[in-house]
Design an enzyme around this catalytic site. Structure first.
Site, short mmCIF file in Angstrom:
data_model
loop_
_atom_site.label_atom_id
_atom_site.label_comp_id
_atom_site.label_asym_id
_atom_site.label_seq_id
_atom_site.Cartn_x
_atom_site.Cartn_y
_atom_site.Cartn_z
CB ILE A 1 -0.96 0.00 1.06
CG1 ILE A 1 -1.59 -1.19 1.18
CG2 ILE A 1 -1.90 1.24 1.20
CD1 ILE A 1 -2.61 -1.69 0.06
CB THR B 1 2.75 -0.32 5.55
OG1 THR B 1 4.19 -0.65 6.14
CG2 THR B 1 1.90 -0.67 6.41
CG ASP B 2 6.14 1.92 0.07
OD1 ASP B 2 7.27 1.38 0.19
OD2 ASP B 2 5.97 2.57 -0.81
CB ALA B 3 9.54 2.43 3.57
#
Length: 787
Positions: free
Chosen positions: A444, A491-493
């Site tokens: 995401i 999640t993305d970073a």
């Protein structure tokens, strides 16, 4: 009794049905979830059962009529009745006696927990709440509708003005008393137990979709499901919380890994790239030390490169979309899978399925297959099929889709502003196709989608628009619901500013899981983030149902790879497997793709071919964006360019900036002196042609990327196009024409690899033809770039 310990089944039989009732703002969801957790029964928010017509009316500030409510109340009663002996706690306003009777008609033994509060308390809570479709204006209507529990109704009344832990304690005691029949009077509040009130909630999803382990993309058998459930049952709470995290390993030492695995029990890792042998040994050690096998992620967006220092750079996503041969993307995936699997990786953060609509967007300009959903779907499927030939699962990214905003979510929240219908035709089409094709996980983006959020939460204000990582309407209603995604969401970073600007760290860490993400990518501070997640669970931000569902999806992804049935010593291949990394065969694939995809964007002055026989003396310029986070020399590629030009027979005169000349020990140089030296009338007598090779990067460091010349009115800016034939070659970004429209011959080589540079120089000489294609983004919406 404290609310940290489950209530025994003797105190409150788990088979009972409990409705948590009250007007908006009384805390039905928070208290109901905590009560359910203590009773060891599921929790369901009755709002999730409203049909969309009811949601739209409430969001518009229109009170529901009884005709609107009866079908909903029937559904509520049916859910309670279907719970059977497992029991159920359900949040439902149930304001009138007749509504409660409708529920009892299907579930006669239902106990009602009425959360009572003063008008002032309730109004304050509603004003402070975001992401919910019940606006404050409807409070008056609800209070007028409310009919308190009557003497013949089994239930309990609890005052919500007290701390959450005290409310839960009183509710549990009252429910036990109410089981004997009749209405329990407002219960005296017990001393608060050590439980902090919930923080960081981000609105309530309309519906939560629990995983189906036997369905795609997991397709698990009974043995795998038994392993999943028994493994979860055997975990401590700390181990469960740890599974939610993917660590970024910044150290190869055993001591570092011991600390990560023993203290934080992570479910996955992505390592810092290095030499393949060191990376493989690092992964082998990690897998040998963990109780539950790890997901080992890498970023094989360009082949094996990026996963280890000696991996093969095959091509970029844009390169794979810049030739009619769709198998280029499959070859990129194949090499990526073989090389990363040799390291011991099993999870690819690829392919990228963003659509490059906005030429100013540079974060995905080379990381997107193209500017139409059709090319993205076609090439993403090819990549997926190629990498899936190895024991690897994929995480496509970045939902709900990058490429509309020109900004980089690494340094600012960006937005996909498409309307619902247009999004469905474009990005929605891509995600539906990839989900149907079997993709196992979705990353995401920290990307807001205002019109999509308002489609599911009508009336959402601008200030309430959250990045998708925190938006349950995008994760649950859209991705899980409408798109039907049954896989894992990560999640993305989490250090990216697109996420961190949204709220305090202690709130956003658990809020991502509560909103619908299953895994959290990277700690910022491990001890802090782990504690934030733990507190989010203990205070009810993360419900027990949400935690269990996330854990089942995480272990399901591991089981789908067969990790649960693989001997520990076989999770990572032997050292000999590293022979495929950077192999001659893989470099040959890269060379073939480079030859196919070097693209002539324009040659309006008919300058080509340029050969050593016709244009011996070449003035060579290099353009970069300066040093980046890799700390590598940003102009190192010029050595390769110069070497290949000289091998071809050219005489190369390399331009050096004032800064470079000062660093070499020259005195008395400055940008004005360099301009004076370079721009003399005898330029065409000294040089036969000018070649400009640009390798401009800036990923994750700036919100937009354009050429930055070495000085004001720099000597390397192509003023010389009127003096000698000039060729501009981009080794990275496709949008440089906006800054060098005066150049009449422009080539996109896509990469700074030796293979791409060699192929470009051959084509400049006419030794082979240009085969690559391009889309109109290269002209940057400006007429002069086409001249």
């Amino acid at each position: 009794m404290t609310t940290d310990e489950p209530v025994s089944s003797n105190a409150v039989p788990a088979s009972r049905r409990i409705v948590v009732m009250g007007v908006s703002g009384c805390g039905k969801t928070t208290i109901g979830d905590l009560v359910a957790r203590q009773l060891g029964v599921p929790f369901l928010d009755g709002d999730s059962l409203h049909p969309v017509e009811n949601v739209a009316k409430m969001a518009a500030g229109t009170p529901l009529t009884d005709e609107d409510r009866w079908p909903w109340l029937a559904t509520v009663g049916a859910e309670l009745a279907a719970a059977g002996n497992r029991g159920l706690v359900l949040a439902c306003s149930a304001l009138r006696r007749s509504y409660r009777d409708a529920i009892r008609a299907q579930a006669p033994d239902t106990v009602f927990l009425h959360l009572h509060g003063s008008k002032d308390v309730l109004a304050a809570r509603i004003e402070g709440r975001s992401g919910h479709f019940m606006p404050p204006a409807l409070l008056e209507s609800q209070l007028a509708t409310l009919e308190p529990l009557q003497a013949d109704e089994a239930g309990v009344v609890v005052d919500v003005a007290e701390p959450v832990d005290a409310v839960v304690t009183a509710a549990l005691a009252g429910i036990s008393a109410a089981l004997a029949g009749g209405v329990a009077p407002p219960a005296p509040l017990a001393p608060p137990a050590p439980l902090a009130p919930p923080t960081g909630t981000v609105g309530t999803p309309l519906r939560q979709f629990d995983v189906d382990l036997k369905a795609a993309p997991f397709n698990l058998d009974d043995d795998a499901i038994v392993w999943i459930d028994s493994t979860i049952d055997a975990m401590t709470l700390e181990e469960k919380i740890g599974q939610l995290f993917i660590n970024h390993n910044n150290d190869y030492s055993p001591e570092y890994l011991d600390g990560v695995l023993e203290n934080y029990h992570v479910g996955g890792m992505r390592y810092r790239p290095g030499p393949s042998a060191a990376v493989q040994e690092h992964i082998r050690y990690a897998q040998s030390k963990t109780r539950v096998p790890l997901l080992i992620a890498s970023n094989p967006e360009m082949g094996g490169a990026g996963s280890c220092d000696d991996g093969t750079f095959v091509c970029t996503h844009l390169q794979a979309g810049s030739h009619p041969d769709k198998s280029i993307a499959r070859q990129m995936g194949q090499v990526a899978g073989v090389e990363t699997a040799a390291l011991g990786c099993n999870w690819a953060f690829a392919p990228i399925v963003d659509i490059h609509y906005n030429w100013r967007n540079t974060v995905i300009s080379t990381r997107s297959f193209g500017n139409t959903p059709e090319i993205v779907v076609e090439r993403a499927k090819e990549y997926f099929d190629g990498i899936s030939e190895s024991p690897t699962v994929c995480a496509i990214k970045h939902f709900p889709g990058d490429g509309i905003d020109e900004r980089d979510q690494h340094v600012v929240t960006s937005y996909n502003t498409l309307g619902y219908e247009e999004w469905n035709r474009t990005y929605g089409h891509v995600y539906r196709e990839m989900i149907g094709h079997g993709v196992q996980s979705i990353m995401i983006g920290h990307i807001g989608a205002p019109e999509l959020s308002r489609h599911f939460r009508p009336g959402t204000a601008d200030k309430e628009i959250l990045p998708a990582t925190l938006a349950p309407e995008l994760l649950q209603d859209l991705l899980r619901g409408e798109l039907g995604f049954n896989g894992l969401i990560l999640t993305d970073a989490s250090q990216m500013i697109g996420l961190t600007q949204a709220m305090k760290r202690k709130d956003l860490v658990p809020a991502t899981i509560a909103a619908g993400c299953d895994m959290f990518l990277f700690f910022r501070n491990p001890a802090e983030d782990f504690q934030y997640m733990m507190e989010g669970y203990k205070t009810g931000v993360i419900s027990e149902q949400r935690l269990q569902d996330a854990l089942r999806r995480i272990l399901a992804l591991k089981a789908s790879l067969g990790l649960h049935a693989t001997a520990r010593e076989e999770l990572v291949p032997p050292v000999e497997a590293l022979g495929v990394i950077g192999s001659e065969a893989h470099r040959a694939v890269a060379a073939e793709i480079a030859d196919k995809t070097v693209t002539l964007v324009k040659d309006t002055a008919n300058s080509l071919p340029i050969t050593p026989e016709t244009h011996k003396r070449i003035r060579l310029y290099g353009i970069s964006a300066g040093p980046d986070f890799t700390r590598a020399d940003p102009l190192a590629y010029l050595d390769t360019v110069k070497d290949e030009l000289e091998k071809a027979g050219f005489e190369v005169h390399l331009f050096r900036t004032a800064e470079q000349r000062e660093a070499a020990g020259e005195a008395g140089v400055n940008f004005m002196s360099i301009i004076s030296e370079e721009a003399t009338g005898d330029y065409a007598e000294k040089y036969d042609a000018a070649f400009v090779f640009a390798n401009v990067k800036g990923f994750a460091q700036e919100a937009a990327i354009r050429i930055k010349w070495s000085s004001p009115m720099a000597a390397e800016i192509p003023w010389y196009v009127t003096e000698v034939p000039t060729v501009f070659v981009s080794l990275n970004q496709p949008n440089h024409l906006i800054d060098v429209p005066m150049v009449r011959t422009v080539i996109h080589a896509h990469a700074g690899s030796r293979e791409a540079i060699r192929a470009t120089i051959e084509k400049i000489q006419g030794k082979s033809g240009f085969q690559g294609t391009f889309n109109d983004n290269v002209f940057c919406d400006s007429f002069d770039t086409r001249l």
